[in-house]
Design a protein around this motif. Structure first.
Motif, PDB file in Angstrom:
ATOM      1  N   PHE A 136       0.821  -1.205   0.000  1.00 41.01           N
ATOM      2  CA  PHE A 136       0.000   0.000   0.000  1.00 41.01           C
ATOM      3  C   PHE A 136       0.859   1.261   0.000  1.00 41.01           C
ATOM      4  CE2 PHE A 136      -3.389  -2.874   0.628  1.00 41.01           C
ATOM      5  CZ  PHE A 136      -4.563  -2.204   0.319  1.00 41.01           C
ATOM      6  N   LEU A 137       2.004   1.224   0.667  1.00 37.47           N
ATOM      7  CA  LEU A 137       2.927   2.360   0.591  1.00 37.47           C
ATOM      8  C   LEU A 137       3.417   2.535  -0.845  1.00 37.47           C
ATOM      9  CD1 LEU A 137       5.045   1.816   3.820  1.00 37.47           C
ATOM     10  CD2 LEU A 137       3.508   3.738   3.367  1.00 37.47           C
ATOM     11  N   GLY A 138       3.680   1.425  -1.513  1.00 31.62           N
ATOM     12  CA  GLY A 138       4.075   1.488  -2.918  1.00 31.62           C
ATOM     13  C   GLY A 138       2.973   2.082  -3.779  1.00 31.62           C
ATOM     14  N   ASN A 139       1.722   1.719  -3.468  1.00 30.68           N
ATOM     15  CA  ASN A 139       0.591   2.301  -4.195  1.00 30.68           C
ATOM     16  C   ASN A 139       0.525   3.811  -3.976  1.00 30.68           C
ATOM     17  OD1 ASN A 139      -0.138  -0.234  -5.087  1.00 30.68           O
ATOM     18  ND2 ASN A 139      -1.743  -0.511  -3.579  1.00 30.68           N
ATOM     19  N   ALA A 140       0.750   4.246  -2.743  1.00 37.31           N
ATOM     20  CA  ALA A 140       0.718   5.673  -2.432  1.00 37.31           C
ATOM     21  C   ALA A 140       1.831   6.402  -3.179  1.00 37.31           C
ATOM     22  CB  ALA A 140       0.853   5.888  -0.921  1.00 37.31           C
ATOM     23  N   LYS A 141       3.015   5.807  -3.201  1.00 41.91           N
ATOM     24  CA  LYS A 141       4.145   6.395  -3.925  1.00 41.91           C
ATOM     25  C   LYS A 141       3.831   6.469  -5.416  1.00 41.91           C
ATOM     26  CE  LYS A 141       9.078   5.540  -4.596  1.00 41.91           C
ATOM     27  NZ  LYS A 141       9.319   4.539  -5.621  1.00 41.91           N
ATOM     28  N   GLY A 142       3.245   5.408  -5.940  1.00 38.01           N
ATOM     29  CA  GLY A 142       2.863   5.391  -7.346  1.00 38.01           C
ATOM     30  C   GLY A 142       1.820   6.444  -7.669  1.00 38.01           C
ATOM     31  N   SER A 143       0.878   6.658  -6.764  1.00 41.58           N
ATOM     32  CA  SER A 143      -0.145   7.684  -6.969  1.00 41.58           C
ATOM     33  C   SER A 143       0.476   9.076  -7.016  1.00 41.58           C
ATOM     34  CB  SER A 143      -1.190   7.624  -5.852  1.00 41.58           C
ATOM     35  OG  SER A 143      -1.950   6.444  -5.948  1.00 41.58           O
ATOM     36  N   CYS A 144       1.481   9.307  -6.198  1.00 37.33           N
ATOM     37  CA  CYS A 144       2.175  10.599  -6.243  1.00 37.33           C
ATOM     38  C   CYS A 144       2.898  10.776  -7.576  1.00 37.33           C
ATOM     39  CB  CYS A 144       3.181  10.710  -5.095  1.00 37.33           C
ATOM     40  SG  CYS A 144       2.448  10.949  -3.476  1.00 37.33           S
ATOM     41  N   SER A 145       3.509   9.717  -8.067  1.00 37.31           N
ATOM     42  CA  SER A 145       4.180   9.786  -9.366  1.00 37.31           C
ATOM     43  C   SER A 145       3.169  10.023 -10.481  1.00 37.31           C
ATOM     44  CB  SER A 145       4.972   8.506  -9.631  1.00 37.31           C
ATOM     45  OG  SER A 145       6.023   8.387  -8.704  1.00 37.31           O
ATOM     46  N   GLU A 146       2.019   9.389 -10.370  1.00 37.80           N
ATOM     47  CA  GLU A 146       0.953   9.601 -11.345  1.00 37.80           C
ATOM     48  C   GLU A 146       0.492  11.060 -11.321  1.00 37.80           C
ATOM     49  OE1 GLU A 146      -3.495   7.881 -12.428  1.00 37.80           O
ATOM     50  OE2 GLU A 146      -2.488   7.199 -10.612  1.00 37.80           O
ATOM     51  N   THR A 147       0.403  11.630 -10.136  1.00 38.70           N
ATOM     52  CA  THR A 147       0.020  13.032 -10.004  1.00 38.70           C
ATOM     53  C   THR A 147       1.025  13.931 -10.704  1.00 38.70           C
ATOM     54  OG1 THR A 147      -1.158  12.631  -7.944  1.00 38.70           O
ATOM     55  CG2 THR A 147      -0.437  14.889  -8.351  1.00 38.70           C
ATOM     56  N   LYS A 148       2.306  13.610 -10.556  1.00 41.42           N
ATOM     57  CA  LYS A 148       3.332  14.398 -11.247  1.00 41.42           C
ATOM     58  C   LYS A 148       3.142  14.327 -12.757  1.00 41.42           C
ATOM     59  CE  LYS A 148       7.606  14.330  -9.915  1.00 41.42           C
ATOM     60  NZ  LYS A 148       8.935  13.857  -9.499  1.00 41.42           N
TER      61      LYS A 148
END
Length: 74
Positions: free
Chosen positions: A19-31
């Motif tokens: 889930f931390l990886g998902n959160a990190k991925g979501s931030c990258s997606e936002t970028k």
């Protein structure tokens, strides 16, 4: 934040890391979405730079926390 909160209550480190990886991925997606918004002139350069920096400021500690959970203290 929701990805992290959702799994924290489950109590398992392996799933929590996912889930931390998902959160990190979501931030990258936002970028990436910010880049698209900037390229299409929906936001200005100042907003783009500010929001991209804020997203990165979230990505970095999440990555460090994942490494801590995976590899332990160094």
């Amino acid at each position: 934040m929701d990805n992290i909160a959702e799994d924290f209550g489950r109590g398992g480190n392996k799933e929590f890391i996912i889930f931390l990886g998902n959160a990190k991925g979501s931030c990258s997606e936002t970028k990436a979405q910010l880049q698209r918004a900037y390229d299409r002139n929906h936001i200005g350069e100042s907003a783009y730079r500010n929001l991209t920096q804020k997203a990165q400021e979230l990505i970095d500690p999440i990555a460090k926390f994942i490494n801590y959970l995976v590899f332990g203290r160094k």
